[in-house]
Design a protein around this motif. Structure first.
Motif, PDB file in Angstrom:
ATOM      1  N   ARG A 125       0.750  -1.376   0.020  1.00  0.00           N
ATOM      2  CA  ARG A 125      -0.039   0.076  -0.047  1.00  0.00           C
ATOM      3  C   ARG A 125       0.784   1.347  -0.065  1.00  0.00           C
ATOM      4  O   ARG A 125       0.223   2.546  -0.348  1.00  0.00           O
ATOM      5  CB  ARG A 125      -0.816  -0.082   1.087  1.00  0.00           C
ATOM      6  N   ASN A 126       2.073   0.941   0.195  1.00  0.00           N
ATOM      7  CA  ASN A 126       3.370   2.273   0.407  1.00  0.00           C
ATOM      8  C   ASN A 126       3.780   2.410  -1.005  1.00  0.00           C
ATOM      9  O   ASN A 126       4.456   3.299  -1.282  1.00  0.00           O
ATOM     10  CB  ASN A 126       4.067   2.009   1.207  1.00  0.00           C
ATOM     11  N   SER A 178       5.963  13.005   7.578  1.00  0.00           N
ATOM     12  CA  SER A 178       6.870  12.307   6.393  1.00  0.00           C
ATOM     13  C   SER A 178       6.241  11.245   5.838  1.00  0.00           C
ATOM     14  O   SER A 178       6.478  10.755   4.574  1.00  0.00           O
ATOM     15  CB  SER A 178       8.113  11.910   7.321  1.00  0.00           C
ATOM     16  N   SER A 179       5.358  10.613   6.409  1.00  0.00           N
ATOM     17  CA  SER A 179       4.529   9.402   5.983  1.00  0.00           C
ATOM     18  C   SER A 179       3.588   9.731   4.893  1.00  0.00           C
ATOM     19  O   SER A 179       3.295   9.116   4.068  1.00  0.00           O
ATOM     20  CB  SER A 179       3.922   8.491   7.191  1.00  0.00           C
ATOM     21  N   ILE A 180       3.170  11.099   5.205  1.00  0.00           N
ATOM     22  CA  ILE A 180       1.985  11.559   4.164  1.00  0.00           C
ATOM     23  C   ILE A 180       2.893  11.880   3.002  1.00  0.00           C
ATOM     24  O   ILE A 180       2.436  11.644   1.717  1.00  0.00           O
ATOM     25  CB  ILE A 180       1.341  12.820   4.779  1.00  0.00           C
ATOM     26  N   LEU A 181       3.879  12.346   3.105  1.00  0.00           N
ATOM     27  CA  LEU A 181       4.933  12.823   2.033  1.00  0.00           C
ATOM     28  C   LEU A 181       5.246  11.517   0.986  1.00  0.00           C
ATOM     29  O   LEU A 181       5.219  11.614  -0.145  1.00  0.00           O
ATOM     30  CB  LEU A 181       6.047  13.344   2.332  1.00  0.00           C
ATOM     31  N   ASP A 182       5.232  10.250   1.708  1.00  0.00           N
ATOM     32  CA  ASP A 182       5.556   9.246   1.090  1.00  0.00           C
ATOM     33  C   ASP A 182       4.625   8.848   0.184  1.00  0.00           C
ATOM     34  O   ASP A 182       4.552   8.068  -0.683  1.00  0.00           O
ATOM     35  CB  ASP A 182       5.769   7.998   1.937  1.00  0.00           C
ATOM     36  N   ASN A 212      -2.140   4.309  10.134  1.00  0.00           N
ATOM     37  CA  ASN A 212      -3.345   5.392  10.094  1.00  0.00           C
ATOM     38  C   ASN A 212      -3.108   6.400   9.096  1.00  0.00           C
ATOM     39  O   ASN A 212      -4.177   6.951   8.462  1.00  0.00           O
ATOM     40  CB  ASN A 212      -3.085   6.143  11.621  1.00  0.00           C
ATOM     41  N   VAL A 213      -2.106   6.718   8.390  1.00  0.00           N
ATOM     42  CA  VAL A 213      -1.971   7.571   7.255  1.00  0.00           C
ATOM     43  C   VAL A 213      -2.519   6.952   6.129  1.00  0.00           C
ATOM     44  O   VAL A 213      -3.060   7.528   5.302  1.00  0.00           O
ATOM     45  CB  VAL A 213      -0.367   7.845   7.086  1.00  0.00           C
ATOM     46  N   MET A 214      -2.364   5.499   6.034  1.00  0.00           N
ATOM     47  CA  MET A 214      -2.773   4.825   4.861  1.00  0.00           C
ATOM     48  C   MET A 214      -4.256   5.143   4.689  1.00  0.00           C
ATOM     49  O   MET A 214      -4.719   4.956   3.560  1.00  0.00           O
ATOM     50  CB  MET A 214      -2.410   3.350   5.031  1.00  0.00           C
ATOM     51  N   HIS A 223      -7.768   5.455   0.896  1.00  0.00           N
ATOM     52  CA  HIS A 223      -9.162   4.775   0.720  1.00  0.00           C
ATOM     53  C   HIS A 223     -10.092   5.575   0.726  1.00  0.00           C
ATOM     54  O   HIS A 223     -11.090   5.320  -0.054  1.00  0.00           O
ATOM     55  CB  HIS A 223      -9.323   3.385   1.566  1.00  0.00           C
ATOM     56  N   VAL A 224     -10.116   6.736   1.357  1.00  0.00           N
ATOM     57  CA  VAL A 224     -11.251   7.667   1.269  1.00  0.00           C
ATOM     58  C   VAL A 224     -11.222   8.327  -0.155  1.00  0.00           C
ATOM     59  O   VAL A 224     -12.130   8.563  -0.659  1.00  0.00           O
ATOM     60  CB  VAL A 224     -11.161   8.756   2.570  1.00  0.00           C
TER      61      VAL A 224
END
Length: 1094
Positions: A245-246, A283-287, A433-435, A439-440
């Motif tokens: 998913r990343n 950082s995870s959102i940027l990924d 949680n970021v992922m 899906h939204v």
């Protein structure tokens, strides 16, 4: 002493020799000027030139081959033609071929989508389902008693040549589950169960298109089904870091392009671990953002603060460089003051509105990501002003910390604006949680049931086992992925827009190049492709790796812009036309570097380009002016050609596609030469080959056949090469056909790598003709080009000399170069010939007034790029002449004998010293992040009430460490020189005024070569003159220019599909507080114990 002026105007010799006049000739007076006799240097140059050309021509067989080509041309004159290549027609045909190939891949993926959606539709969820599946990590694993582990049943793995001999199972797929996901979770088990239906389609796809490689399904729940099945191994920490998913292919297929503003609370209450978690969340959102997305980050307390002040009031493309730039600035955030969210929300909405109206950005989905430890209000008035009733801007809220006092407000904002709320209590919670937001964002696409086909840029997913084990000569394999989303078609989930996952298949970039007929592009021609963002998909000048002990990927390897390679196009005319999918022609003068970037060829190229329909890619074809635009078409009988193809010295370019040996498994073991022979004899009607190319191969085999007998006769006459100075002779033709003859035993070769895959520059490959072929083609017809290989690493290969010459059909610029021949000889043999020639003199009494043996002069032999082939100091061999004789080289540049050409490298890596700590960046490392998170969680369990004391103290080991300096390699831009001799200047003399003396020199061209003899005065040292080097210089940009570069937006083409909004979307499911599944907690704690024990 002869008059220098008379000699200069009357004599003409192509050779450079530097000699220093004897002390007696200088008269012993400081400041006196003494010329070196040009006539003597000319004599030496002429003697050496005649001798070395005689050797090169004799052992290469160049004259015999030239005669054979001309004879065959006359013999078949009616059947032999010279055609000018129509570049536009060629690029259109190639684009059509690639379109068909891409379409086959996308159809395979479409079949997987249909099968997956049908299987899910028929499946009824069973919370108690028990199902033993093949876990990719556990397969074939046994316990201490020799029994197979649970989920680790026996799984047959056999090496398969189509998958680079990796052990795989081509009958079944297996499943990888991320380390942080419980592999027996009911959602996981049910998903794995119904997705078993894909096995049949995987196999069927492979049967339909045997050129397919990896096929897979990435589930929205996290598991990854891969075909063919392969064993996965944890890393040294016992972790499988891969989460499908990343991956860009997943994110790109699941969502539409988006504009995102990230708001980060930096008020005083965010001190300590909360701010660290917030930074990791950002950082995870940027990924999750890709090249089609745009973003900015705003920190707020009583005021708003753009994380990058230069980019106030705008959004930037989420390419790798921009995301890394923002990550560095995250380190500078610190918590203080009071959080005024209303100011930040107003700024975010204004920014998104203005950016959308400007027509820039994605012009599709828009979102605000709020990362805070709470909100004191719901800010209805702001949402009513900017976002209601349409709610086109989604609100995603991330509550940092374990307190729930402000959770209701945070959740209300997300639910009221079609977003999602989640609570992040530890660093271990961040990724999952970021992922959720992806899906939204996928809901409108799911409701529309639009299965958009997406293609990624070129990339290497090094976390996959096949990528870790699969390394060709260039390192890890670049590929593009075609992917499509998989939706739930169950009626009860329609308005919820349930994304089941994404299916995809990989296409190695080198497979695309097999469709390119290299023989039609000429010696310097090439093909390339770019994405809708102008990034290179494939280009012979793309350098994704760098050497640092071992080959490593450059950080920005997947986002190299075409303008950074074709940098002579300063106005981006070529780039922009291709991005806009034009079908046109463009011409410009280019400076192409060869031989590890140390040499340069200046030529005029014609660029022809068009789009590849059904993909975001555009294709370009480059033909060099002159012989590169003409194609020679010959004709001989199959019988005659087959006879000469049987010669043992014949080989073909392994990376060229003469026959398609990938279509049928029984053909995969065939070499191209073997496939051609089978094709010509008609033994296998299923074998598909390029009939036109094979006809030209046959012609080349017949024309070059006399060389085999000629070389054999030379080898048998040992007295001709008694000292074994000449070691190998070789031939290459425009069709990739090669002939090689060894004059010494293979074990006696000085350079064992030459003409093998270990030395890609010396062979035909998918990107280019051999270096000796390319350089010979630019040399004056009938002359040889000489060079020594540059050292690579610690291995010194500068002990041989290569000589090559081009064979043209006619003495005409429009005549194509049909072949090149050459020899490789020992450097010691070559240098000995030079020193013998330099001892000759024309005096009647045999007493030479000057000799290269004299201590007062230095003699050099240099090539047309200024590199030393012969020097009295053997250690200078291969060095640039300007580093040894800076004063003389500078004078030659001023006189016009050589010219400096400035080159640029926008793919360079530079070593830089940076301040380093184990704080932010160590926390952004997933393993350290998890370890730190668990430490914090354990602290809370022990002493909940002292969260900010003990926790912060324990965390300090990972957040507050003394700064230290370390050297790192970073992408950079560099400028460096190359040097080329002026062909019209054959000889010259000069003097250089030094501190207290004059340094004289003579330069003379060696006949029929690219060499020059240079003789330099050794008495006058000129030591104060700075040497001229070719070392690259980093281009440093001041802050103002850096800002302009960040703001500048190159032309890009948006993806055609956009699904940002749907009126039927059910936005009531908008998240809740996060809690760790007990079984998942056990897995996570087990992971920590493994980490600590190591």
């Amino acid at each position: 002493m002869p008059q220098i002026g008379t000699i200069f105007h009357s004599l003409w010799i192509p050779f450079f020799c530097f000699c220093v006049a004897p002390n007696a000739m200088l008269g012993g007076a400081a400041g006196s000027e003494q010329h070196i006799p040009l006539s003597m240097v000319k004599l030496w140059a002429s003697a050496f030139g005649g001798e070395i050309k005689s050797i090169a021509a004799k052992y290469s067989g160049s004259q015999l081959l030239q005669k054979s080509v001309f004879t065959k041309y006359k013999e078949f004159e009616k059947d032999v033609t010279i055609e000018e290549i129509d570049g536009l027609q060629l690029v259109k045909k190639l684009a059509k071929d690639m379109e068909e190939m891409f379409h086959k891949k996308s159809e395979a993926v479409r079949r997987l989508v249909e099968a997956a959606e049908d299987a899910h539709l028929k499946h009824a969820f069973d919370a108690d389902l028990q199902y033993e599946y093949f876990n990719a990590v556990l397969i074939n694993e046994r316990d201490e008693d020799g029994n197979f582990l649970e989920l680790g049943k026996e799984f047959l793995l056999l090496p398969n040549d189509h998958f680079n001999n990796l052990p795989v199972n081509v009958s079944l797929s297996d499943v990888q589950v991320p380390t942080n996901v419980y592999n027996k979770d009911p959602e996981i088990v049910n998903g794995i169960y119904w997705s078993e239906a894909l096995n049949k389609v995987f196999v069927d796809n492979f049967d339909r298109d045997p050129s397919l490689i990896w096929q897979y399904f990435g589930s929205a729940k996290g598991f990854f089904r891969q075909y063919p099945g392969i064993k996965w191994e944890p890393d040294e920490n016992g972790v499988i870091a891969f989460d499908c998913r990343n991956r860009k292919w997943y994110i790109q297929a699941a969502t539409s392009p988006k504009d995102v503003v990230i708001l980060v609370d930096v008020s005083g209450s965010m001190k300590g671990l909360r701010l660290t978690i917030a930074k990791q969340t950002v950082s995870s959102i940027l990924d999750t953002l890709g090249d089609d997305d745009f973003f900015n980050i705003i920190a707020y307390n009583e005021e708003i603060q753009y994380v990058e002040p230069c980019l106030n009031g705008t959004l930037v493309q989420a390419d790798r460089n921009n995301k890394e730039h923002f990550r560095e600035h995250l380190d500078k955030l610190y918590a203080k003051g009071i959080g005024m969210l209303d100011i930040a929300l107003n700024e975010a909405f204004d920014l998104l509105s203005e950016f959308n109206h400007s027509g820039e950005g994605s012009v599709c989905s828009q979102a605000i990501m709020l990362i805070a430890d709470g909100a004191v209000d719901t800010y209805d008035n702001i949402f009513a002003k900017y976002n209601w009733p349409d709610r086109k801007v989604r609100m995603f809220t991330y509550l940092i910390g374990r307190e729930a006092a402000f959770a209701d407000n945070m959740k209300w904002m997300a639910c009221a604006n079609k977003g999602f709320f989640t609570q992040i209590s530890t660093l271990a919670d961040v990724q999952e949680n970021v992922m959720a937001y992806l899906h939204v964002l996928s809901r409108p696409k799911v409701i529309d049931q639009e299965h958009d086909v997406v293609w990624t840029e070129a990339y290497v997913d090094s976390t996959l086992p096949q990528a870790q084990k699969l390394a060709d000569d260039q390192g890890l394999v670049l590929m593009t992925t075609v992917a499509m989303p998989v939706f739930s078609r169950q009626n009860e989930t329609r308005s919820k827009g349930v994304l089941l996952g994404v299916v995809g298949t990989d296409v190695p970039v080198k497979e695309l190049m097999k469709a390119i007929p290299k023989y039609k592009l000429g010696i310097h021609g090439y093909a390339f492709a770019i994405t809708n963002n102008g990034y290179i998909l494939t280009h012979p000048e793309l350098r994704p790796l760098y050497e640092e002990g071992k080959k490593r990927r450059k950080p920005n390897y997947s986002s190299v812009d075409l303008s950074e390679v074709e940098w002579e196009d300063r106005d981006d005319v070529l780039r922009n036309a291709m991005v806009n999918r034009k079908t046109e022609k463009f011409s410009m003068e280019v400076k192409k570097t060869v031989d590890k970037g140390k040499r340069v060829l200046v030529m005029t190229n014609d660029y022809y380009y068009t789009d590849i329909k059904g993909t975001p890619f555009s294709l370009g074809v480059v033909l060099s002016r002159g012989h590169g635009k003409y194609f020679f078409r010959g004709n001989v009988t199959i019988e005659e050609g087959l006879h000469d193809l049987e010669h043992p010295d014949v080989s073909l370019a392994d990376e060229w596609s003469y026959c398609n040996t990938d279509l049928h498994p029984e053909h995969r073991h065939l070499t191209q030469l073997e496939a051609i022979k089978i094709y010509l004899t008609g033994k296998d009607p299923l074998l598909q080959c390029d009939k036109e190319l094979i006809q030209e191969v046959l012609f080349d085999a017949v024309v070059s056949a006399p060389l085999e007998a000629y070389w054999t006769s030379l080898a048998l006459n040992k007295s001709e090469n008694s000292d074994k100075g000449v070691e190998v002779a070789f031939l290459g033709t425009r069709t990739g056909l090669s002939r090689i003859n060894l004059f010494v035993g293979a074990e006696q070769l000085t350079n064992q790598d030459f003409l093998t895959s270990e030395d890609r520059e010396s062979i035909f490959n998918a990107d280019h003709f051999p270096l000796w072929y390319r350089r010979a083609a630019e040399q004056i017809p009938g002359s040889f080009v000489y060079s020594i290989p540059f050292s690579t690493g610690s291995e010194n290969k500068s002990n041989v000399v290569t000589a090559s010459t081009a064979i043209q059909l006619l003495d005409d610029r429009k005549s194509p170069v049909v072949a090149a021949v050459g020899i490789q000889m020992k450097l010691e043999f070559f240098q000995r010939k030079f020193w013998i020639a330099s001892r000759q003199c024309a005096s009647l009494d045999g007493k030479c007034p000057i000799s290269c043996d004299d201590e007062e002069i230095n003699c050099y032999l240099i090539d047309n790029n200024g590199f030393i082939l012969v020097s009295e100091d053997y250690g200078q061999t291969g060095n640039f002449f300007g580093e040894v004789e800076g004063a003389v080289m500078n004078k030659l540049l001023n006189m016009g004998s050589f010219k400096r050409i400035t080159l640029y490298d926008y793919q360079a890596v530079c070593r830089t010293t940076k301040e380093s700590s184990d704080s932010a960046h160590s926390l952004l490392d997933p393993y350290r992040a998890i370890f730190t998170a668990i430490k914090w969680m354990m602290t809370e369990l022990i002493l909940f009430l002292v969260e900010f004391n003990l926790c912060n103290w324990w965390n300090s080991g990972h957040s507050v460490k003394a700064q230290r300096l370390k050297q790192v390699l970073e992408p950079c831009d560099t400028e460096y020189p190359a040097f080329v001799s002026e062909r019209t200047i054959k000889e010259t003399t000069g003097t250089v005024a030094c501190d207290d003396c004059f340094k004289s020199f003579v330069i003379q061209q060696i006949p029929s070569s690219n060499l020059f003899m240079v003789v330099v005065d050794n008495v006058c040292s000129c030591s104060s003159v700075t040497p001229i080097t070719m070392a690259p210089i980093e281009i440093r940009y001041n802050e103002s220019l850096k800002c302009e570069r960040l703001k500048s937006q190159k032309i890009r083409r948006r993806p055609e599909a956009c699904h940002g909004f749907h009126p039927e979307e059910n936005a009531r499911e908008c998240g809740g507080a996060f809690s760790i599944n007990p079984r998942a907690t056990v897995v996570l704690l087990g992971l920590v114990m493994i980490y600590v024990s190591r």
